[in-house]
Design a protein around this motif. Structure first.
Motif, short mmCIF file in Angstrom:
data_model
loop_
_atom_site.label_atom_id
_atom_site.label_comp_id
_atom_site.label_asym_id
_atom_site.label_seq_id
_atom_site.Cartn_x
_atom_site.Cartn_y
_atom_site.Cartn_z
N LEU A 154 0.81 -1.22 0.00
CA LEU A 154 0.00 0.00 0.00
C LEU A 154 0.84 1.27 0.00
N VAL A 155 2.02 1.21 0.59
CA VAL A 155 2.89 2.38 0.67
C VAL A 155 4.16 2.06 -0.12
N PRO A 156 4.25 2.53 -1.35
CA PRO A 156 5.42 2.18 -2.17
C PRO A 156 6.71 2.80 -1.64
N ASP A 157 7.80 2.15 -1.97
CA ASP A 157 9.15 2.62 -1.63
C ASP A 157 9.34 2.82 -0.13
N THR A 158 8.90 1.86 0.65
CA THR A 158 9.12 1.93 2.09
C THR A 158 10.34 1.10 2.46
N LEU A 159 10.73 1.21 3.70
CA LEU A 159 11.84 0.40 4.19
C LEU A 159 11.42 -1.04 4.44
N LEU A 160 10.13 -1.32 4.27
CA LEU A 160 9.64 -2.67 4.50
C LEU A 160 9.87 -3.60 3.32
N ASP A 161 10.17 -3.06 2.15
CA ASP A 161 10.38 -3.90 0.97
C ASP A 161 11.48 -4.95 1.20
N PRO A 162 12.63 -4.59 1.78
CA PRO A 162 13.63 -5.64 2.04
C PRO A 162 13.14 -6.68 3.06
N CYS A 163 12.29 -6.27 3.98
CA CYS A 163 11.75 -7.22 4.96
C CYS A 163 10.84 -8.24 4.28
N VAL A 164 10.10 -7.78 3.27
CA VAL A 164 9.23 -8.70 2.54
C VAL A 164 10.05 -9.75 1.82
N VAL A 165 11.11 -9.32 1.17
CA VAL A 165 11.95 -10.26 0.42
C VAL A 165 12.71 -11.18 1.37
N THR A 166 13.24 -10.63 2.44
CA THR A 166 14.03 -11.42 3.38
C THR A 166 13.16 -12.40 4.17
N GLY A 167 11.96 -12.00 4.52
CA GLY A 167 11.09 -12.84 5.34
C GLY A 167 10.34 -13.91 4.57
N PHE A 168 10.35 -13.82 3.24
CA PHE A 168 9.57 -14.78 2.45
C PHE A 168 9.98 -16.23 2.67
N PRO A 169 11.27 -16.58 2.67
CA PRO A 169 11.62 -17.99 2.86
C PRO A 169 11.12 -18.56 4.19
N LEU A 170 11.20 -17.77 5.24
CA LEU A 170 10.73 -18.23 6.55
C LEU A 170 9.22 -18.44 6.53
N ALA A 171 8.48 -17.44 6.05
CA ALA A 171 7.02 -17.55 6.02
C ALA A 171 6.58 -18.70 5.11
N PHE A 172 7.21 -18.84 3.97
CA PHE A 172 6.85 -19.90 3.03
C PHE A 172 7.10 -21.27 3.65
N ALA A 173 8.27 -21.46 4.22
CA ALA A 173 8.61 -22.76 4.78
C ALA A 173 7.70 -23.12 5.96
N LEU A 174 7.47 -22.16 6.84
CA LEU A 174 6.61 -22.45 7.99
C LEU A 174 5.19 -22.76 7.56
N ASP A 175 4.64 -21.93 6.66
CA ASP A 175 3.25 -22.11 6.26
C ASP A 175 3.05 -23.36 5.40
N LEU A 176 4.00 -23.66 4.55
CA LEU A 176 3.85 -24.81 3.66
C LEU A 176 4.09 -26.13 4.38
N LEU A 177 5.04 -26.17 5.29
CA LEU A 177 5.42 -27.44 5.91
C LEU A 177 4.75 -27.70 7.25
N LEU A 178 4.58 -26.68 8.06
CA LEU A 178 4.12 -26.93 9.42
C LEU A 178 2.69 -27.45 9.47
N THR A 179 1.81 -26.92 8.66
CA THR A 179 0.41 -27.35 8.71
C THR A 179 0.26 -28.83 8.35
N PRO A 180 0.79 -29.28 7.20
CA PRO A 180 0.64 -30.72 6.92
C PRO A 180 1.36 -31.61 7.94
N LEU A 181 2.51 -31.16 8.43
CA LEU A 181 3.23 -31.96 9.42
C LEU A 181 2.45 -32.04 10.73
N TYR A 182 1.86 -30.93 11.15
CA TYR A 182 1.08 -30.94 12.39
C TYR A 182 -0.10 -31.90 12.28
#
Length: 115
Positions: free
Chosen positions: A57-85
């Motif tokens: 919603l707010v372009p060119d913020t300092l959060l853009d690197p957080c989105v890119v950096t946090g993606f692998p963690l969010a993807f791995a947790l969301d994709l793997l933890l639910t079926p494993l649980y």
């Protein structure tokens, strides 16, 4: 939508489940519901997707690197933890017995608790 649903799941799940201090007193003695990786994952994912919404919603913020950096963690947790649980823990015979006990009602300190 995902951010709101994960936030709601983290908050309302804590209210709809039996209190962990009664149902599992030893593992949750010090950290309560934060002892469970599923709750931690919901909080992390809700925060990550909230950052994604603000970043979109707010372009060119300092959060853009957080989105890119946090993606692998969010993807791995969301994709793997639910079926494993659900594959390993939720349908485990011992856990089903514990949940049935709480659904039928448990008496703690003279108070009948039903969930």
């Amino acid at each position: 939508i995902l951010c709101l649903s994960l936030s709601a799941l983290a908050v309302f799940g804590a209210w709809l489940e039996p209190p962990c201090r009664f149902s599992m007193p030893v593992p949750t003695r010090y950290t309560g519901i934060w002892s469970f990786l599923t709750f931690q994952t919901n909080v992390i994912s809700a925060g990550y997707f909230g950052i994604c919404v603000v970043s979109a919603l707010v372009p060119d913020t300092l959060l853009d690197p957080c989105v890119v950096t946090g993606f692998p963690l969010a993807f791995a947790l969301d994709l793997l933890l639910t079926p494993l649980y659900y594959g390993l823990d939720h349908f485990n015979a011992e856990n089903v017995k514990v949940r049935r006990k709480w659904i039928q009602g448990v008496e703690i300190d003279g108070t009948r608790m039903v969930y």
